[in-house]
Write a protein that holds these residues in place. Structure first.
Motif, short mmCIF file in Angstrom:
data_model
loop_
_atom_site.label_atom_id
_atom_site.label_comp_id
_atom_site.label_asym_id
_atom_site.label_seq_id
_atom_site.Cartn_x
_atom_site.Cartn_y
_atom_site.Cartn_z
N ASN A 6 -39.44 20.83 -27.68
CA ASN A 6 -40.13 21.67 -26.71
C ASN A 6 -39.24 22.82 -26.24
O ASN A 6 -39.69 23.96 -26.10
CB ASN A 6 -40.56 20.84 -25.50
CG ASN A 6 -41.65 21.50 -24.70
OD1 ASN A 6 -42.78 21.63 -25.15
ND2 ASN A 6 -41.31 21.95 -23.50
N MET A 55 -40.03 26.80 -26.82
CA MET A 55 -40.09 27.75 -25.71
C MET A 55 -39.04 28.86 -25.85
O MET A 55 -39.24 29.97 -25.38
CB MET A 55 -39.91 27.03 -24.38
CG MET A 55 -41.08 26.15 -24.01
SD MET A 55 -42.63 27.08 -23.90
CE MET A 55 -43.75 25.93 -24.74
N GLU A 56 -37.95 28.54 -26.50
CA GLU A 56 -36.94 29.57 -26.75
C GLU A 56 -37.50 30.62 -27.70
O GLU A 56 -37.25 31.83 -27.53
CB GLU A 56 -35.69 28.93 -27.37
CG GLU A 56 -34.58 29.93 -27.67
CD GLU A 56 -33.39 29.29 -28.35
OE1 GLU A 56 -32.54 30.05 -28.86
OE2 GLU A 56 -33.32 28.05 -28.40
N ASN A 98 -40.98 32.73 -25.96
CA ASN A 98 -40.55 32.88 -24.57
C ASN A 98 -41.43 33.87 -23.81
O ASN A 98 -42.37 34.45 -24.37
CB ASN A 98 -39.08 33.31 -24.52
CG ASN A 98 -38.81 34.53 -25.39
OD1 ASN A 98 -39.53 35.52 -25.31
ND2 ASN A 98 -37.78 34.46 -26.22
N ASP A 99 -41.14 34.06 -22.54
CA ASP A 99 -41.94 34.96 -21.70
C ASP A 99 -41.99 36.38 -22.27
O ASP A 99 -43.00 37.07 -22.14
CB ASP A 99 -41.37 35.00 -20.28
CG ASP A 99 -41.63 33.71 -19.52
OD1 ASP A 99 -42.62 33.04 -19.84
OD2 ASP A 99 -40.85 33.37 -18.62
N ARG A 121 -49.15 30.18 -23.98
CA ARG A 121 -48.59 28.92 -24.50
C ARG A 121 -49.29 27.69 -23.93
O ARG A 121 -49.57 27.63 -22.74
CB ARG A 121 -47.09 28.86 -24.18
CG ARG A 121 -46.27 29.90 -24.93
CD ARG A 121 -44.95 30.17 -24.26
NE ARG A 121 -45.13 30.84 -22.96
CZ ARG A 121 -44.15 31.11 -22.11
NH1 ARG A 121 -42.91 30.76 -22.40
NH2 ARG A 121 -44.40 31.72 -20.97
N PHE A 164 -41.22 19.98 -16.56
CA PHE A 164 -41.33 21.22 -17.33
C PHE A 164 -42.47 22.10 -16.81
O PHE A 164 -42.33 23.32 -16.69
CB PHE A 164 -41.55 20.88 -18.81
CG PHE A 164 -41.95 22.06 -19.65
CD1 PHE A 164 -41.01 23.00 -20.05
CD2 PHE A 164 -43.27 22.24 -20.05
CE1 PHE A 164 -41.37 24.10 -20.82
CE2 PHE A 164 -43.64 23.33 -20.82
CZ PHE A 164 -42.69 24.26 -21.20
N GLU A 199 -41.48 23.87 -13.62
CA GLU A 199 -40.48 24.91 -13.88
C GLU A 199 -41.07 26.12 -14.63
O GLU A 199 -40.50 27.22 -14.56
CB GLU A 199 -39.33 24.34 -14.71
CG GLU A 199 -38.50 23.30 -13.97
CD GLU A 199 -37.44 22.68 -14.86
OE1 GLU A 199 -36.51 22.05 -14.32
OE2 GLU A 199 -37.54 22.82 -16.10
N ASN A 200 -42.17 25.89 -15.31
CA ASN A 200 -42.75 26.94 -16.16
C ASN A 200 -44.23 27.14 -15.84
O ASN A 200 -45.11 26.73 -16.62
CB ASN A 200 -42.57 26.58 -17.64
CG ASN A 200 -41.12 26.48 -18.04
OD1 ASN A 200 -40.51 27.47 -18.45
ND2 ASN A 200 -40.55 25.29 -17.94
N ASN A 245 -46.11 29.54 -16.10
CA ASN A 245 -46.85 30.38 -17.04
C ASN A 245 -47.26 29.64 -18.32
O ASN A 245 -47.87 30.24 -19.20
CB ASN A 245 -46.03 31.62 -17.41
CG ASN A 245 -45.82 32.54 -16.24
OD1 ASN A 245 -46.67 32.65 -15.36
ND2 ASN A 245 -44.67 33.21 -16.21
N VAL A 246 -46.90 28.36 -18.39
CA VAL A 246 -47.24 27.54 -19.55
C VAL A 246 -48.26 26.49 -19.13
O VAL A 246 -48.09 25.83 -18.10
CB VAL A 246 -45.99 26.85 -20.15
CG1 VAL A 246 -46.39 26.00 -21.36
CG2 VAL A 246 -44.93 27.87 -20.52
#
Length: 261
Positions: free
Chosen positions: A136, A140-141, A144-145, A151, A185, A188-189, A191-192
């Protein structure tokens, strides 16, 4: 059935795609993908992966990687994904979807007080907790944004992530740890879109293993659970998964069971 998260040009990665729920996810998701989408299927069994490929629509860009996720490094996983992306990279896609499905049941002969071998614990968590966490992170790397790619992360969880059953210490604890990782996760994210999907009791090799063993020993609570739940086909549970994605009634990171309304 359509799903906005699968329309358009999509990069779809499914682990444990050589059989069972993973194969069905590939089969059910693939026809919904837009033109020029790419699918990457990962599992240890190369022959099983090819069988899955044979069930997908012709003309779709499908790639396979026969990998033991329990021993794969982040570098290896990154190389596998980037090879499929090619020179155009992540930004060529509108959406990126990763389905963390690969899992194992663990040793059903051991009670918790007998689970004293560090090596067995390590091997179990390598596949069932650490591998999806590392994959994961790599995913995500890459997506990425900065890429502006929408995503979606799907963790195939289990009722056993929240409900303990005797002699299933490896499986229950692994599913609980894995689900909590994806809950963190999600926070923390923001936008996902993250979904912990519990597929219910599904007619797979894993369920057969549980049924076979518990029918031979005195695992009364587990037997009761198996008896009281209607066994689903892989198509039934993946159809429900698509409905959940379409309706979008869940909060990102939530545990959604097949039987949830």
């Amino acid at each position: 059935m359509s799903s906005s998260f699968l329309s358009g040009k999509v990069f779809l990665l499914v682990t444990g795609a050589s059989q069972g729920i993973g194969r069905q996810i590939a089969q059910s998701f693939a026809p919904l993908l837009g033109d020029d989408s790419s699918v990457l299927l990962i599992a240890r069994n190369a022959g099983g992966l090819q069988e899955t490929v044979n069930k997908l629509p012709r003309g779709l860009s499908v790639h396979t990687a026969s990998i033991d996720l329990s021993t794969a490094t982040a570098h290896k996983l990154k190389d596998v994904i980037n090879k499929v992306l090619g020179a155009a990279g992540a930004m060529q896609f509108e959406k990126a979807v990763v389905v963390h499905n690969a899992a194992s049941i663990g040793d059903l002969t051991k009670s918790t007080v007998a689970m004293t071998d560090f090596k067995i614990w390590q091997e179990y968590y390598d596949l069932n907790v650490f591998a999806p966490a590392v994959l994961n992170g790599v995913f995500m790397e890459i997506f990425n944004d900065y890429t502006k790619v929408v995503r979606l992360v799907i963790n195939i969880s289990s009722f056993n992530a929240i409900q303990p059953y005797e002699f299933m210490g490896y499986y229950c604890s692994g599913k609980a740890a894995r689900e909590m990782f994806f809950k963190v996760f999600a926070i923390e994210n923001p936008n996902v879109n993250v979904l912990n999907y519990s597929p219910g009791p599904v007619d797979t090799d894993m369920l057969h293993a549980v049924h076979t063993y518990t029918s031979e020993v005195k695992h009364e609570e587990t037997k009761k659970f198996m008896k009281n739940r209607h066994v689903l086909t892989t198509e039934q549970t993946v159809t429900r998964l698509l409905e959940v994605l379409k309706l979008q009634k869940y909060k990102s990171g939530s545990h959604v069971d097949y039987y949830n309304n």
